[in-house]
Motif scaffolding. Structure first.
Motif, PDB file in Angstrom:
ATOM      1  N   SER A 168     -47.605 -33.334  48.476  1.00 19.08           N
ATOM      2  CA  SER A 168     -47.141 -34.415  49.374  1.00 19.08           C
ATOM      3  C   SER A 168     -48.206 -34.721  50.430  1.00 19.08           C
ATOM      4  N   ILE A 169     -47.949 -35.762  51.217  1.00 19.56           N
ATOM      5  CA  ILE A 169     -48.895 -36.117  52.281  1.00 19.56           C
ATOM      6  C   ILE A 169     -49.025 -34.990  53.306  1.00 19.56           C
ATOM      7  N   ALA A 170     -47.974 -34.178  53.453  1.00 19.32           N
ATOM      8  CA  ALA A 170     -48.052 -33.054  54.398  1.00 19.32           C
ATOM      9  C   ALA A 170     -49.147 -32.075  53.968  1.00 19.32           C
ATOM     10  N   ASP A 171     -49.354 -31.942  52.651  1.00 14.29           N
ATOM     11  CA  ASP A 171     -50.416 -31.048  52.164  1.00 14.29           C
ATOM     12  C   ASP A 171     -51.803 -31.596  52.489  1.00 14.29           C
ATOM     13  N   ILE A 172     -51.936 -32.917  52.439  1.00 13.19           N
ATOM     14  CA  ILE A 172     -53.235 -33.523  52.787  1.00 13.19           C
ATOM     15  C   ILE A 172     -53.558 -33.219  54.251  1.00 13.19           C
ATOM     16  N   LEU A 173     -52.561 -33.391  55.113  1.00 10.17           N
ATOM     17  CA  LEU A 173     -52.811 -33.180  56.547  1.00 10.17           C
ATOM     18  C   LEU A 173     -53.055 -31.703  56.853  1.00 10.17           C
ATOM     19  N   LEU A 174     -52.250 -30.830  56.249  1.00 16.05           N
ATOM     20  CA  LEU A 174     -52.429 -29.403  56.538  1.00 16.05           C
ATOM     21  C   LEU A 174     -53.783 -28.904  56.022  1.00 16.05           C
ATOM     22  N   THR A 175     -54.148 -29.287  54.799  1.00 17.15           N
ATOM     23  CA  THR A 175     -55.442 -28.837  54.255  1.00 17.15           C
ATOM     24  C   THR A 175     -56.591 -29.344  55.119  1.00 17.15           C
ATOM     25  N   SER A 176     -56.480 -30.588  55.567  1.00 13.37           N
ATOM     26  CA  SER A 176     -57.510 -31.178  56.424  1.00 13.37           C
ATOM     27  C   SER A 176     -57.701 -30.328  57.688  1.00 13.37           C
ATOM     28  N   CYS A 177     -56.598 -29.892  58.288  1.00 14.21           N
ATOM     29  CA  CYS A 177     -56.712 -29.076  59.512  1.00 14.21           C
ATOM     30  C   CYS A 177     -57.181 -27.659  59.198  1.00 14.21           C
ATOM     31  N   LEU A 178     -56.834 -27.140  58.030  1.00 11.14           N
ATOM     32  CA  LEU A 178     -57.345 -25.806  57.653  1.00 11.14           C
ATOM     33  C   LEU A 178     -58.863 -25.868  57.458  1.00 11.14           C
ATOM     34  N   ASP A 179     -59.334 -26.936  56.818  1.00  9.11           N
ATOM     35  CA  ASP A 179     -60.788 -27.105  56.628  1.00  9.11           C
ATOM     36  C   ASP A 179     -61.498 -27.172  57.981  1.00  9.11           C
ATOM     37  N   TRP A 180     -60.893 -27.902  58.865  1.00 13.37           N
ATOM     38  CA  TRP A 180     -61.441 -28.097  60.216  1.00 13.37           C
ATOM     39  C   TRP A 180     -61.510 -26.744  60.931  1.00 13.37           C
ATOM     40  N   ALA A 181     -60.428 -25.979  60.846  1.00 15.73           N
ATOM     41  CA  ALA A 181     -60.375 -24.661  61.504  1.00 15.73           C
ATOM     42  C   ALA A 181     -61.438 -23.723  60.924  1.00 15.73           C
ATOM     43  N   VAL A 182     -61.586 -23.746  59.609  1.00 16.49           N
ATOM     44  CA  VAL A 182     -62.570 -22.858  58.973  1.00 16.49           C
ATOM     45  C   VAL A 182     -63.986 -23.279  59.384  1.00 16.49           C
ATOM     46  N   ALA A 183     -64.224 -24.588  59.470  1.00 19.16           N
ATOM     47  CA  ALA A 183     -65.535 -25.075  59.935  1.00 19.16           C
ATOM     48  C   ALA A 183     -65.815 -24.598  61.361  1.00 19.16           C
ATOM     49  N   TYR A 184     -64.753 -24.402  62.133  1.00 24.47           N
ATOM     50  CA  TYR A 184     -64.883 -23.914  63.510  1.00 24.47           C
ATOM     51  C   TYR A 184     -64.812 -22.386  63.591  1.00 24.47           C
ATOM     52  N   GLN A 185     -64.856 -21.754  62.425  1.00 28.12           N
ATOM     53  CA  GLN A 185     -64.837 -20.282  62.333  1.00 28.12           C
ATOM     54  C   GLN A 185     -63.590 -19.660  62.958  1.00 28.12           C
ATOM     55  N   LEU A 186     -62.460 -20.333  62.834  1.00 27.25           N
ATOM     56  CA  LEU A 186     -61.182 -19.759  63.281  1.00 27.25           C
ATOM     57  C   LEU A 186     -60.550 -19.036  62.091  1.00 27.25           C
ATOM     58  N   GLN A 187     -59.837 -17.953  62.391  1.00 28.08           N
ATOM     59  CA  GLN A 187     -59.166 -17.181  61.344  1.00 28.08           C
ATOM     60  C   GLN A 187     -57.918 -17.926  60.871  1.00 28.08           C
ATOM     61  N   ILE A 188     -57.719 -17.963  59.552  1.00 25.45           N
ATOM     62  CA  ILE A 188     -56.443 -18.481  59.049  1.00 25.45           C
ATOM     63  C   ILE A 188     -55.789 -17.383  58.211  1.00 25.45           C
TER      64      ILE A 188
END
Ligand code: GSH
Length: 226
Positions: A168-188
């Motif tokens: 769903s579109i919720a997966d697009i938004l969540l993945t986008s923010c996970l990518d962003w967090a990983v690029a910022y070296q935040l732990q997920i």
């Protein structure tokens, strides 16, 4: 994308995770569209023509016929309602299903994007533009960690996606923010690592990544102080 001169769909903006959300959705739906490859902080969002499309002067902007929409989440919500969805894509057939998708979209857009990651972006990566605020950045990092762990706990469905077996579109938004967090070296959390890897395997994601970043991911997308 088609070679047709009479494009009905136009998307303004490249080289940004928010723009990629729109391209990913367009690829999931196999839509034809024209890209107007303007970038942020280049002056291109400040022109009179672009300001008429979006007075907020931000990308992405989406146009379909006379309909002009900004805000990445609103754009992909509109696309899910407007265009035929492929098998395995959950648009929310009942008000209840739609409410759950919206709940996740608003959570990602407010708690993860606006309150956490964008704050880090403004006051760390772009501190020359928006000013340094180390305490606010540290607090946003902490807040992100709290909220992403809560989100992992909340994802209790059959999986692998937020709405279960359907994407769903919720997966697009969540993945986008996970990518962003990983690029910022935040732990997920590990559950989110597995989820993210699965989303990355989607053809739509891979196509959108190349469309959004034709020259590779710019250094400004990464964290400068880490
Ligand atoms: N909440 C908006 C945020 C849009 C946004 O901040 N876009 C940035 C690029 S990712 C932008 O256009 N910045 C232009 C500028 O600051 O010059 C969305 O999700 O679409």
């Amino acid at each position: 994308m088609s070679g047709d001169n009479e494009y009905k769909i136009m998307v303004w903006g490249v080289e940004s995770g928010r723009c990629m959300r729109v391209y990913w959705m367009a690829e999931e739906l196999s839509l034809d569209y024209q890209i107007i490859p303007i970038t942020s902080r280049s002056g291109e969002t400040l022109t009179a023509d672009f300001s008429t499309l979006n007075p907020v002067q931000k990308i992405p902007v989406f146009k379909y016929g006379e309909t002009i929409i900004s805000e990445s989440a609103a754009i992909i919500m509109y696309m899910a309602d407007k265009f035929p969805l492929p098998e395995g894509f959950c648009g929310g057939k009942t008000p209840e299903l739609k409410a759950i998708i919206s709940q996740w979209c608003f959570f990602v857009m407010t708690e993860l994007d606006a309150h956490s990651l964008y704050l880090i972006r403004r006051h760390d990566s772009l501190r020359e533009v928006y000013g340094e605020a180390p305490e606010a950045v540290a607090s946003a990092e902490e807040y992100f960690t709290k909220q992403i762990n809560a989100a992992a706990e909340k994802m209790t469905g059959d999986g692998p996606y937020i709405m279960g077996s359907s994407f769903s579109i919720a997966d697009i938004l969540l993945t986008s923010c996970l990518d962003w967090a990983v690029a910022y070296q935040l732990q997920i959390p590990p559950k989110m690592e597995t989820y993210r890897a699965l989303a990355h395997d989607r053809e739509g994601y891979q196509k959108a990544l190349k469309i959004t970043y034709p020259n590779g991911i710019p250094a400004t997308m990464l964290r400068s102080s880490k």
